[in-house]
Every structure is written in structure tokens, then in C-alpha cells.
Write an enzyme that holds these catalytic residues in place. Structure first.
Site, PDB file in Angstrom:
ATOM      1  N   TYR A 226       1.533  -0.176  -1.284  1.00  9.47           N
ATOM      2  CA  TYR A 226       1.387   1.333  -1.673  1.00  9.47           C
ATOM      3  C   TYR A 226       2.481   1.893  -0.950  1.00  9.47           C
ATOM      4  O   TYR A 226       2.648   2.066   0.760  1.00  9.47           O
ATOM      5  CB  TYR A 226       0.275   1.202  -2.370  1.00  9.47           C
ATOM      6  CG  TYR A 226       0.688   3.164  -3.102  1.00  9.47           C
ATOM      7  CD1 TYR A 226       0.449   2.876  -4.349  1.00  9.47           C
ATOM      8  CD2 TYR A 226      -0.241   4.041  -1.952  1.00  9.47           C
ATOM      9  CE1 TYR A 226       0.192   4.012  -5.324  1.00  9.47           C
ATOM     10  CE2 TYR A 226      -0.032   4.967  -2.049  1.00  9.47           C
ATOM     11  CZ  TYR A 226       0.298   5.360  -4.297  1.00  9.47           C
ATOM     12  OH  TYR A 226      -0.047   6.639  -4.366  1.00  9.47           O
TER      13      TYR A 226
ATOM     14  N   ASP B 197       7.928   2.870   6.011  1.00  4.44           N
ATOM     15  CA  ASP B 197       6.569   3.381   4.963  1.00  4.44           C
ATOM     16  C   ASP B 197       5.542   3.896   6.574  1.00  4.44           C
ATOM     17  O   ASP B 197       4.308   2.811   5.985  1.00  4.44           O
ATOM     18  CB  ASP B 197       6.644   3.359   4.447  1.00  4.44           C
ATOM     19  CG  ASP B 197       5.666   4.362   3.580  1.00  4.44           C
ATOM     20  OD1 ASP B 197       4.915   4.868   4.342  1.00  4.44           O
ATOM     21  OD2 ASP B 197       5.682   3.983   1.829  1.00  4.44           O
TER      22      ASP B 197
ATOM     23  N   LYS C 266       0.505  12.552   5.707  1.00  2.19           N
ATOM     24  CA  LYS C 266      -0.280  12.388   5.749  1.00  2.19           C
ATOM     25  C   LYS C 266      -0.780  13.794   7.883  1.00  2.19           C
ATOM     26  O   LYS C 266      -0.188  14.636   7.825  1.00  2.19           O
ATOM     27  CB  LYS C 266      -0.847  10.992   6.274  1.00  2.19           C
ATOM     28  CG  LYS C 266      -1.398  10.838   4.626  1.00  2.19           C
ATOM     29  CD  LYS C 266      -2.264   9.609   4.390  1.00  2.19           C
ATOM     30  CE  LYS C 266      -2.005   8.630   3.070  1.00  2.19           C
ATOM     31  NZ  LYS C 266      -2.508   9.659   2.565  1.00  2.19           N
TER      32      LYS C 266
HETATM   33  C1  LIG Z   1       2.061   4.006   2.922  1.00  2.00           C
HETATM   34  C2  LIG Z   1       2.140   5.495   1.695  1.00  2.00           C
HETATM   35  N1  LIG Z   1       3.101   5.825   1.552  1.00  2.00           N
HETATM   36  C3  LIG Z   1       3.419   6.745   0.486  1.00  2.00           C
HETATM   37  C4  LIG Z   1       2.374   7.105   0.276  1.00  2.00           C
HETATM   38  C5  LIG Z   1       2.179   8.499  -0.212  1.00  2.00           C
HETATM   39  O1  LIG Z   1       2.128   9.825  -0.039  1.00  2.00           O
HETATM   40  P1  LIG Z   1       1.732  11.112  -0.539  1.00  2.00           P
HETATM   41  O2  LIG Z   1       0.542  10.995  -1.705  1.00  2.00           O
HETATM   42  O3  LIG Z   1       1.629  12.311   0.397  1.00  2.00           O
HETATM   43  O4  LIG Z   1       2.711  11.335  -1.659  1.00  2.00           O
HETATM   44  C6  LIG Z   1       0.578   7.155   0.870  1.00  2.00           C
HETATM   45  C7  LIG Z   1      -0.126   7.922   0.675  1.00  2.00           C
HETATM   46  O5  LIG Z   1      -0.571   7.069  -0.023  1.00  2.00           O
HETATM   47  C8  LIG Z   1       1.253   5.866   1.746  1.00  2.00           C
HETATM   48  O6  LIG Z   1      -0.298   5.191   1.266  1.00  2.00           O
END
Ligand SMILES: Cc1ncc(COP(=O)(O)O)c(C=O)c1O
Length: 429
Positions: free
Chosen positions: A139, A241, A268
Site C-alpha cells: 500500500y 516508501d 507519519k
Molecule cells: C507505506 C505507505 N505509503 C504511503 C501512505 C500514504 O500516506 P498518507 O496516509 O499520509 O497519505 C501510507 C499510509 O498509511 C503508507 O502506509
């Protein structure tokens, strides 16, 4: 009627499902938070619980941390947002560059999703290619091109060594599916074969080093080094990521799992509890955003990107997240996983507590999980997870409805004991 019931009824009248976030809804309705302090959250009915979710793992120091609060309050007196840059933005940028080995330059955004979007656009512009490669089950937020093959049902998987590209949501243009190649995690031969065929069209390969939706299957020994080598060979930009997994090491997940990304996305915990995102990486790629020589090759904006409130909160949070704290949380995480696994085994519950460091995930299978498919194959129906989630809430512990949880620095051994005891009561009922 409880205060929670009343709030939900009001909210459902004006917002779809009564929420702004899909992940926070669960039937019949979520609990409503009133206040938080340290690792505990009190709901609007006065019930206190240990918070193992921490705004979806973003609060590494729990709620209302005094140092972060002091930084925010100081900044509040001087303004919440300016069109002009401020000092804290540079300081947080410097901290991240000092801390994460592969990051030479960094650019802030407002969310992990924005960071992922910016990283992919950078890769496209840098390579002159358009296709994105991603791993099945990983994700990355809700930019169109990563909203595929995140939670594909088994009847649509396709072959093990060539996963199908399946949208996880409506609302995507048909062309998106043709622009994304899906790879199987921890399978170097299959990745090698797929990239041999499609590598020349691929701009970026994005991965989450410890993907929640992939059952937190860690990279197999040598897999990250393999991906570093093969992306270099094919001229593909490698993106880690680390929106969730940055907490895995003082220098991020890359310091723990190896390999060398060209770009890394953050979010985060880096915002100290306020909305944040960032892309960092090789100066050569990041220079596409540089306006000093005229119009940059890549335009990125965001009215609130790098806002001083987030920057001071993030700086205070990151300064407190020391190597010693990383190690302490890791040790508590190992202890929690070992003890909850014992609880599951003794209760005959077909489940395990997966994860690494301060991140954990309840999986309803005892199989060794190495990728998305093995986390889903032979697993108990998700309804069982819903039941466990509800019981844990009743026993005073908050995790996500799909079993994601995390530790935070205010936690001490006694809190871990309480979490284990709550699991014990939840599976015994
Ligand atoms: C690995 C990863 N990338 C991107 C995101 C997206 O971040 P945001 O919710 O701040 O848009 C998340 C959100 O949980 C994530 O876990």
C-alpha cells in the site's frame, strides 16, 4: 444512548459513513476520541485504552508529548503558516539528510500520498519513461498509480510469478492499469524475468520495506541488494516508501534492511503528529525540482508544504527519537510478539503476531508469511479479525480493524504486560 452513538449519528448525517477516512470506519461505528496522553486514549464515554494505533502509527511519542507540545505552542504564538520559508524547515531537512544515508536533498509535502506522487513524477521525468513497477500487496496511499494490486482477492491473482494488475478502488482511469507492472515480493527469479521483459519501459520501482498489507513479510536476505542492483541495471529509479517503516531504524528502514534507494518517501512520524510527507534522495534526481535556474523540470507545490507548525513538531519528534529509543522499542516489540504468539498457541487461535521492531500485525494464519499471497492463503476469514478487534477494544487495547499496531516511546514494560493480558482475555472469550 452513549455519547459515541450520538456522535456517530450526527456524523453519518453529514459525511459518507460518518468519517473522513475509510480506515477508521468499522461496524457498527468507531469509538470517538476525546483526549490522549502518552500511550493512552480516552473516548467520549470516558473509557481509557492503551493506544497501539497512534493515528495509524504516526505518533511515535504517543499523545500530547510535552516537548512536541512546547515546540508547537511556541510556534503558534508566531503564526501557523507563512508563504515564506522559515528556519525549522531547513533544520528538519538537515536532520533527515544527516540521518538517512541515501538522502542528499529533501522536499516536504503534506501527506505520504503526496510524497509518493512526487517521487513517481520525479522518476518519470528523470528517466523519460512512464510505467511504474510495484509489489503485490504493498500500500502506498491513494495516488492513482499505486491504487492497484493492494488487496486483490485470490480469484483475480493471476500467476504466482506474474501477478495481475487489479485496481483496488473505483475512480481510476482505465489507462492506469496499463501503466503499472505488479511484481511478487521476495521472488528474485520472477522479478528478474518480469524486468527483463518490461524493464526498458519502467520509470520507477516502488516498495514498502515492511508492508502492512503484505502481512509485514520482511525482505528475504539479499533481496534489497538484489533490487538495488537490478534497478540500476535497467535504469529504473528505486523508491523506498518509508512512510510507515522509517521508524524501523534511526537511519530509517534502509539502515535495517539494506539496499540503496534512489529516492525515499517519508510521512507519519516525521511530522510529530501533524500532517506531513517528504521525498528525499539523490541530488541529481531532486534537482529536477530546483527553480534557481529558471522553470524547474518538475513543478510541485502545496500551500501548506513545509509549514512551520509541522516543521517544529517534526523536528522535536525526530530529535527525541534517538538510537537508544529505537533499540528500546525494538526490544519491547520482540517481547510483545513472542508473548502474544504464546497466548495464541495456548488458546488454539490460528494466528500470529507478525512484524518487526515497533510495528506489529495480527495475521490469521500460522503459515510462514513471505509475501502477500502467503499472508492471505489459508488465513481465517476476515470476520474473525473484526471479532478480535472488537474484543481487544473491549479489553482496553486499540489496534486497527485489520490488525495493525505499533508501540510508542511513552510505553514501558508494564504497558506491554497489559497489552498481552488484553490479548489473553480477548482470545479466551
Ligand atoms: C507505506 C505507505 N505509503 C504511503 C501512505 C500514504 O500516506 P498518507 O496516509 O499520509 O497519505 C501510507 C499510509 O498509511 C503508507 O502506509
Amino acid at each position: 444512548m452513549t455519547a459515541t452513538d450520538a456522535l456517530y449519528q450526527h456524523a453519518a448525517g453529514v459525511m459518507p459513513g460518518g468519517t473522513s477516512r475509510l480506515h477508521y470506519y468499522y461496524p457498527p461505528h468507531p469509538i470517538y476520541a476525546a483526549s490522549g496522553r502518552g500511550c493512552r486514549l480516552t473516548d467520549v464515554d470516558g473509557v481509557e485504552r492503551i493506544d497501539c494505533l497512534n493515528n495509524m502509527t504516526s505518533l511515535i511519542h504517543g499523545h500530547a508529548d510535552p516537548d512536541i507540545n512546547a515546540a508547537i505552542i511556541d510556534q503558534l504564538q508566531r503564526g501557523t503558516a507563512w508563504s515564506e520559508p522559515g528556519e525549522a524547515e531547513w533544520r528538519l531537512a538537515q536532520l533527515m539528510v544527516d540521518r538517512v544515508a541515501s538522502v542528499e536533498r529533501i522536499r516536504f509535502a503534506n501527506s505520504g500520498t503526496e510524497a509518493v506522487m512526487m517521487a513517481i513524477k520525479l522518476a518519470r521525468e528523470f528517466t523519460g519513461r512512464s510505467v511504474l513497477a510495484k509489489f503485490e500487496g504493498h500500500y502506498h496511499g491513494y495516488y492513482d498509480y499505486v491504487q492497484v494490486s493492494v488487496a486483490t482477492p485470490p480469484d483475480r491473482w493471476g500467476p504466482d510469478d506474474a501477478p495481475a494488475t487489479v485496481p483496488v478502488s473505483g475512480g481510476l482511469a482505465e489507462s492506469v492499469v496499463g501503466e503499472v507492472l505488479v511484481l511478487p515480493w521476495n521472488r528474485p527469479e520472477a522479478v528478474e524475468a518480469l524486468l527483463a521483459k518490461h524493464g526498458h519501459r519502467i520509470a520507477a520501482l516502488i516498495l514498502d520495506p515492511l508492508s502492512n498489507r503484505c502481512g509485514m513479510a520482511p525482505p528475504a536476505a539479499g533481496f534489497m541488494e538484489f533490487l538495488t542492483e537490478i534497478t540500476r541495471r535497467h535504469g529504473i529509479v528505486l523508491i523506498y516508501d518509508e512512510v510507515i517503516s522509517f521508524r524501523m531504524g534511526h537511519g530509517g528502514a534502509q539502515a535495517r534492511y539494506g539496499g540503496t534507494p534512489d529516492l525515499t518517501t517519508f510521512g507519519k512520524i516525521m511530522g510529530g503528529g501533524l500532517p506531513v510527507g517528504a521525498v528525499g534522495g539523490r541530488a541529481e534526481i531532486m534537482s529536477l525540482l530546483d527553480p534557481t535556474g529558471g522553470k524547474p523540470r518538475l513543478e510541485s507545490g502545496g500551500t501548506f508544504s513545509g509549514n512551520p507548525l509541522t516543521m517544529v513538531a517534526g523536528l522535536a519528534a525526530m530529535q527525541k527519537y534517538t538510537e537508544a529509543e529505537v533499540a528500546r522499542l525494538h526490544a519491547m516489540g520482540d517481547d510483545l510478539r513472542r508473548r502474544v504468539d504464546q497466548v495464541f498457541a495456548q488458546a488454539g487461535e490460528v494466528a500470529q503476531l507478525a512484524g518487526d521492531g515497533s510495528l506489529f500485525r495480527v495475521l490469521l494464519t500460522r503459515d510462514v508469511v513471505t509475501d502477500y499471497r502467503s499472508s492471505v492463503r489459508n488465513a481465517q476469514p476476515m470476520a474473525r479479525m473484526g471479532e478480535l478487534h472488537k474484543r481487544l477494544l473491549h479489553e482496553g487495547v486499540i489496534i486497527s480493524r485489520i490488525g495493525l499496531g505499533c508501540l510508542s516511546t511513552p510505553m514501558v514494560t508494564g504497558d506491554i504486560d497489559q497489552i498481552v493480558a488484553a490479548f489473553e482475555r480477548a482470545v479466551a472469550r
